[in-house]
Write an enzyme that holds these catalytic residues in place. Structure first.
Site, PDB file in Angstrom:
ATOM      1  N   GLU A 187       0.825  -1.207   0.000  1.00 42.33           N
ATOM      2  CA  GLU A 187       0.000   0.000   0.000  1.00 42.33           C
ATOM      3  C   GLU A 187       0.862   1.261   0.000  1.00 42.33           C
ATOM      4  O   GLU A 187       1.705   1.466   0.875  1.00 42.33           O
ATOM      5  CB  GLU A 187      -0.934   0.025   1.204  1.00 42.33           C
ATOM      6  CG  GLU A 187      -1.900   1.203   1.156  1.00 42.33           C
ATOM      7  CD  GLU A 187      -2.999   1.133   2.182  1.00 42.33           C
ATOM      8  OE1 GLU A 187      -4.012   1.848   2.014  1.00 42.33           O
ATOM      9  OE2 GLU A 187      -2.861   0.360   3.156  1.00 42.33           O
ATOM     10  N   GLU A 235     -13.120   1.854   2.127  1.00 37.12           N
ATOM     11  CA  GLU A 235     -12.477   2.018   3.430  1.00 37.12           C
ATOM     12  C   GLU A 235     -12.914   3.346   4.030  1.00 37.12           C
ATOM     13  O   GLU A 235     -12.813   4.395   3.394  1.00 37.12           O
ATOM     14  CB  GLU A 235     -10.951   1.986   3.276  1.00 37.12           C
ATOM     15  CG  GLU A 235     -10.205   2.048   4.590  1.00 37.12           C
ATOM     16  CD  GLU A 235      -8.698   2.005   4.383  1.00 37.12           C
ATOM     17  OE1 GLU A 235      -8.035   1.166   5.007  1.00 37.12           O
ATOM     18  OE2 GLU A 235      -8.184   2.830   3.595  1.00 37.12           O
TER      19      GLU A 235
END
Length: 294
Positions: A147, A241
């Site tokens: 990420e 998210e």
């Protein structure tokens, strides 16, 4: 596209087995086909039972995590690097044991705000650790996705271009990038161009708003994001998210600086996000079809 998923922290802080199973049930109830869990410690949870529940609900599992400071593989301290490699190996095994499909997050450094620049030795240590972990993940049938996060959560990989250079350095054909609209909105000069730059090296994608709350209530230009995902023919998972101090556990609240309630009721948030993403992709497809006909 792949599966549309949701982070478990929309539903629960994940402190107990019942919390995790309830998150699975709420995910399925809202029509999501994938869930993302934070790192699941095998000594605290019954992973077999969780895997069976996910399979029964037809919900795929992904896991993301960030390394703690004492297990920082980008450190110059060999003991910390070794501890980080062991944690990554254990995490791959836990994802495999739960029937999960991927391990992502900040796997290449500690998840924290650093007070120093990365060092050349630390960068090389991290590259070596991820190269080794990628081979372990490949053998386990688990995707490894790194990420790219903002400057306040890592000092090593903050842009897609940095991530691509890091992947090249590992020499691995198994590791890919995990991009996130929240982080890209901070660090990328042009998030849509960054998506196009990464192309098929994106292995996982987070949709999140600039303020971590409801999609569409912040500053991110989502039509440009959806257009870029279609242009590169992105076929992997998209996961919503959103964090609120009403739900997220204390450790992640501190690491991500979640100091307020961006929402308090999970159900309308999840329903809105699913509709927002599906409409956004449909509108992008229509724009693409119109352009092709012109």
């Amino acid at each position: 596209m792949g599966q549309l998923g949701i982070h478990s922290f929309v539903w629960t802080g994940g402190q107990t087995q019942d919390d995790l199973e309830r998150a699975l049930e709420k995910t399925a109830e809202h029509g999501y086909r994938a869930i993302e869990f934070a790192y699941l410690r095998p000594e605290l949870f019954d992973l077999d039972r969780l895997a069976q529940r996910a399979q029964a609900l037809d919900v795929a599992i992904g896991v993301t995590m960030g390394l703690p400071a004492d297990k920082d593989v980008s450190s110059e301290d060999p003991d910390r690097v070794a501890a980080g490699k062991a944690m990554l190996r254990d995490a791959v095994q836990a994802v495999r044991d739960i029937g999960g499909t991927k391990l992502g997050g900040i796997l290449f450094s500690a998840h924290m705000k650093y007070d120093r620049h990365p060092t050349e030795t630390g960068w090389k240590n991290s590259v070596e650790a991820i190269a080794e972990t990628a081979e372990i993940a490949k053998a386990a049938g688990v995707d490894l996705v790194l990420e790219i996060v903002n400057r306040f959560e890592s000092n090593l990989l903050n842009t897609t271009a940095q991530g691509l250079a890091f992947l090249d350095a590992t020499g691995s054909d198994h590791a890919r990038l995990h991009l996130d609209t929240f982080h890209m909105n901070i660090e990328e000069a042009n998030p849509a161009a960054a998506i196009r730059l990464a192309g098929d090296r994106i292995g996982y994608f987070h949709i999140g708003e600039s303020n971590r709350g409801y999609l569409g209530c912040g500053t991110i230009d989502f039509p440009l994001i959806f257009d870029a995902l279609l242009e590169i023919d992105y076929q992997r998972d998209i996961v919503f998210e959103s964090f609120s101090s009403a739900v997220v556990d204390g450790a992640l609240s501190r690491a991500c600086a979640i100091w307020r309630d961006t929402w308090t009721d999970s159900d309308p948030l999840a329903a809105h996000a699913k509709g927002f993403i599906e409409r956004g992709l449909d509108e992008a497809r229509r724009r693409r079809a119109t352009t092709a006909q012109a």
